[in-house]
Every structure is written in structure tokens, then in C-alpha cells.
Design a protein around this motif. Structure first.
Motif, PDB file in Angstrom:
ATOM      1  N   LEU A 121       0.869  -1.173   0.000  1.00  0.00           N
ATOM      2  CA  LEU A 121       0.000   0.000   0.000  1.00  0.00           C
ATOM      3  C   LEU A 121       0.904   1.221   0.000  1.00  0.00           C
ATOM      4  N   ILE A 122       0.812   2.032  -1.029  1.00  0.00           N
ATOM      5  CA  ILE A 122       1.735   3.154  -1.196  1.00  0.00           C
ATOM      6  C   ILE A 122       0.980   4.461  -0.967  1.00  0.00           C
ATOM      7  N   PHE A 123       1.459   5.225  -0.001  1.00  0.00           N
ATOM      8  CA  PHE A 123       0.843   6.491   0.386  1.00  0.00           C
ATOM      9  C   PHE A 123       1.806   7.645   0.140  1.00  0.00           C
ATOM     10  N   VAL A 124       1.284   8.865   0.230  1.00  0.00           N
ATOM     11  CA  VAL A 124       2.099  10.082   0.195  1.00  0.00           C
ATOM     12  C   VAL A 124       1.975  10.729   1.565  1.00  0.00           C
ATOM     13  N   ASN A 125       3.098  11.236   2.095  1.00  0.00           N
ATOM     14  CA  ASN A 125       3.048  11.908   3.390  1.00  0.00           C
ATOM     15  C   ASN A 125       3.116  13.428   3.228  1.00  0.00           C
ATOM     16  N   VAL A 126       3.101  14.137   4.351  1.00  0.00           N
ATOM     17  CA  VAL A 126       3.106  15.603   4.354  1.00  0.00           C
ATOM     18  C   VAL A 126       4.298  16.164   3.583  1.00  0.00           C
ATOM     19  N   ALA A 127       5.444  15.500   3.684  1.00  0.00           N
ATOM     20  CA  ALA A 127       6.661  15.962   3.012  1.00  0.00           C
ATOM     21  C   ALA A 127       6.643  15.683   1.506  1.00  0.00           C
ATOM     22  N   GLY A 128       5.624  14.975   1.032  1.00  0.00           N
ATOM     23  CA  GLY A 128       5.549  14.640  -0.389  1.00  0.00           C
ATOM     24  C   GLY A 128       6.271  13.363  -0.758  1.00  0.00           C
TER      25      GLY A 128
END
Length: 72
Positions: A7-14
Motif C-alpha cells: 500500500l503506497i501512500f504520500v506523506n506531508v513531506a511529499g
């Protein structure tokens, strides 16, 4: 042969953050995966070194087959 759901997500830092689930169900549906990922983001279930997860970048099933060579 082993299977892993990534499962691949994006975080606040991009940055991309990958969560791995070993031995997922064989009858897993794309809609189920998307619903779970949306819930993880909405409920702020996980955090990363780059901050909270803010979006979904993708998902994939990885299959690995290892064949030992008898060389000894």
C-alpha cells in the motif's frame, strides 16, 4: 511462492511511504484496498518520518518465487 500487498501512500513531506501486508487474501478486490487506504489516511492511523499520510499513491501485489540451488 509468497505474496505481499504493498500500500503506497504520500506523506506531508511529499514522500512515498509503503506499508506491506504479508499473505493477503487471494480474492482481494481493488475497491476493498482503496477503501482501506482511504480510511487509513482519513483516520490518521499511521505516521512516518515525513509526517502524517495525506494521500494514496497506489497499491500492488508482489509475488516472489524462490528456488534454492543445491550447490553443496
Amino acid at each position: 511462492m509468497t505474496k505481499t500487498l504493498e500500500l503506497i501512500f504520500v506523506n506531508v513531506a511529499g514522500d512515498k511511504v509503503t506499508l506491506r501486508v504479508n499473505d493477503p487474501r487471494d480474492d482481494l478486490q481493488e475497491a476493498e484496498v482503496r477503501t482501506v487506504m482511504d480510511t487509513v489516511v482519513a483516520k490518521n492511523v499511521f505516521t512516518s518520518t515525513g509526517g502524517s499520510l495525506t494521500g494514496v499513491a497506489g497499491a500492488r501485489l508482489v509475488t516472489r518465487d524462490v528456488a534454492e540451488l543445491n550447490i553443496l
